[in-house]
Design a protein around this motif. Structure first.
Motif, PDB file in Angstrom:
ATOM      1  N   GLU A   1     -10.429  -8.114   2.471  1.00  0.00           N
ATOM      2  CA  GLU A   1     -11.230  -6.937   1.146  1.00  0.00           C
ATOM      3  C   GLU A   1      -9.977  -6.314   0.421  1.00  0.00           C
ATOM      4  OE1 GLU A   1     -12.773  -7.494   4.015  1.00  0.00           O
ATOM      5  OE2 GLU A   1     -12.699  -5.131   4.877  1.00  0.00           O
ATOM      6  N   TYR A   2      -8.931  -6.461   1.170  1.00  0.00           N
ATOM      7  CA  TYR A   2      -7.559  -5.090   1.624  1.00  0.00           C
ATOM      8  C   TYR A   2      -6.878  -6.625  -0.027  1.00  0.00           C
ATOM      9  CZ  TYR A   2      -8.155  -2.077   5.153  1.00  0.00           C
ATOM     10  OH  TYR A   2      -8.664  -1.473   5.782  1.00  0.00           O
TER      11      TYR A   2
ATOM     12  N   HIS B   1       2.930  -4.129   3.754  1.00  0.00           N
ATOM     13  CA  HIS B   1       2.196  -4.832   4.719  1.00  0.00           C
ATOM     14  C   HIS B   1       1.950  -6.295   4.852  1.00  0.00           C
ATOM     15  CE1 HIS B   1       0.311  -0.937   5.878  1.00  0.00           C
ATOM     16  NE2 HIS B   1       1.008  -0.469   4.849  1.00  0.00           N
TER      17      HIS B   1
ATOM     18  N   PHE C   1       0.731  -1.507   0.018  1.00  0.00           N
ATOM     19  CA  PHE C   1      -0.013   0.228   0.203  1.00  0.00           C
ATOM     20  C   PHE C   1       0.859   1.329  -0.110  1.00  0.00           C
ATOM     21  CE2 PHE C   1      -2.526  -3.581   2.562  1.00  0.00           C
ATOM     22  CZ  PHE C   1      -3.548  -3.226   1.744  1.00  0.00           C
TER      23      PHE C   1
ATOM     24  N   LEU D   1      -5.047  -8.379   8.351  1.00  0.00           N
ATOM     25  CA  LEU D   1      -5.951  -7.349   7.826  1.00  0.00           C
ATOM     26  C   LEU D   1      -6.543  -8.773   7.335  1.00  0.00           C
ATOM     27  CD1 LEU D   1      -1.992  -7.707   5.705  1.00  0.00           C
ATOM     28  CD2 LEU D   1      -3.383  -5.453   6.079  1.00  0.00           C
TER      29      LEU D   1
ATOM     30  N   LEU E   1      -8.040  -4.689  -2.727  1.00  0.00           N
ATOM     31  CA  LEU E   1      -7.967  -3.302  -2.649  1.00  0.00           C
ATOM     32  C   LEU E   1      -5.978  -2.480  -2.464  1.00  0.00           C
ATOM     33  CD1 LEU E   1     -10.264  -1.950   0.103  1.00  0.00           C
ATOM     34  CD2 LEU E   1     -10.283  -1.923  -2.570  1.00  0.00           C
ATOM     35  N   CYS E   2      -5.373  -3.664  -2.459  1.00  0.00           N
ATOM     36  CA  CYS E   2      -3.676  -3.307  -2.229  1.00  0.00           C
ATOM     37  C   CYS E   2      -3.008  -2.944  -3.613  1.00  0.00           C
ATOM     38  CB  CYS E   2      -3.099  -4.304  -1.293  1.00  0.00           C
ATOM     39  SG  CYS E   2      -3.176  -6.120  -2.612  1.00  0.00           S
TER      40      CYS E   2
END
Ligand code: PMP
Length: 303
Positions: A241-242, A205, A200, A238, A245-246
């Motif tokens: 859904e990340y 991460h 991100f 985490l 989105l990353c």
């Protein structure tokens, strides 16, 4: 399948076909084995085994968790790893130290003799040709990882890989390159046999060891390389859904090395191809073996 000629088993080098164990070995019935996966690379200074000692230390840690008393020392197993590479005439190869409860009792708590072996074979990219360049399509598995205080995720034990097989086989059956598992909390854990990194805004991460994952040595190497090169690294819980989105996403492990992920559950990740941070880490990681990345920690152990 073409098998290599030599294998180390219970203290001596044997021909592959002669390295056998009994069908009533405890491990075959109950999953009571611990193992490692290690790679050797062909470097400008000759073959080198990446983090050999750290991998075999983790083997002893896995054994400690499960009270498996390996009747060899760290030095003996390190030497066995070197010996199978040399005897088979390999340079770039995969190494598989394994120790297991053998024949000597049928009860769950039986103290059977412990056997050990080190095999090696030649292996290319684990998840298929071109994947390091192109990336894979992954899915979130319908199978979760084990809950805390059930099966210890921190041990690399044979029985744990029933979970990995469910995740990996389901993914393949559905046409994906690899499966990603959630922890029992519903938060992200790791791949079937790989740790996960999300990018991100240029920062890395990764999920924490409390998320039912194996504390991977590739993960640790990448965290170390990233920090040394000014890339921020955050270990954090985490949500699923990340993944969608990353900016970038990749898996890492000894076998998978650094495998970019271009989509998850049919949703494109970032630009749908390996991004700049993934590329930079691939360059840094593979540079260890071509000599362009310095090795201040002595991770490359000469054969
Ligand atoms: N998680 C699991 C479940 C694994 O099997 C592996 C491969 N050993 C990894 C993560 C990555 O660990 P490492 O980088 O030490 O190979």
């Amino acid at each position: 399948m073409h098998y290599p000629e030599w294998i180390w088993h219970n203290g001596s080098i044997k021909r592959w076909a002669e390295a056998t164990t009994h069908v009533m070995s405890h491990a075959l019935h109950y999953g009571s084995s611990v193992f490692e996966g290690i790679r050797s690379y062909d470097t400008p200074n000759g073959p080198a085994i990446f983090r050999l000692t750290d991998h075999n230390r983790r083997l002893f840690q896995s054994a400690k968790i499960h009270e498996i008393d390996i009747p060899y020392t760290l030095d003996e197993l390190n030497a066995a790893c070197r010996e199978v590479i040399t005897r088979n005439g390999f340079s770039a190869a995969y190494l598989r130290p394994v120790a297991w409860r053998g024949l000597g009792g049928f009860g769950l708590s039986a103290d059977t003799p412990v056997e050990a072996a080190v095999a090696t074979w030649q292996m290319g990219a684990y998840l298929g040709d071109d994947v390091l360049e192109q990336g894979i399509d992954a899915c979130v598995s319908s199978w979760q990882r084990f809950a805390p205080n059930t099966i210890p995720a921190g041990a690399k034990a044979g029985g744990n890989y029933l979970s990995g097989q469910l995740v990996a086989r389901e993914a393949r059956r559905l046409g994906f390159g690899e499966g990603i598992a959630l922890a029992s909390t519903g938060l992200l854990s790791e791949g079937a046999g790989e740790n996960l990194f999300l990018v991100f805004d240029g920062a890395l991460h990764t999920t924490p060891v409390s998320a039912a994952l194996l504390n991977g040595l590739t993960r640790h190497s990448l965290i170390t390389l990233a920090r040394a090169n000014g890339i921020e690294v955050v270990e954090r819980d985490l949500p699923r859904e990340y993944l969608y989105l990353c900016d970038e996403l990749f898996m890492c492990g000894t076998a998978a090395e650094i495998t970019p992920i271009r989509s998850v559950d049919g949703r494109q990740v970032g630009a749908g191809k390996p991004g700049p941070v993934t590329r930079q880490l691939q360059d840094l990681f593979f540079g260890l073996f071509t000599g362009t990345t310095p090795d201040p920690h002595g991770w490359l152990e000469r054969v």
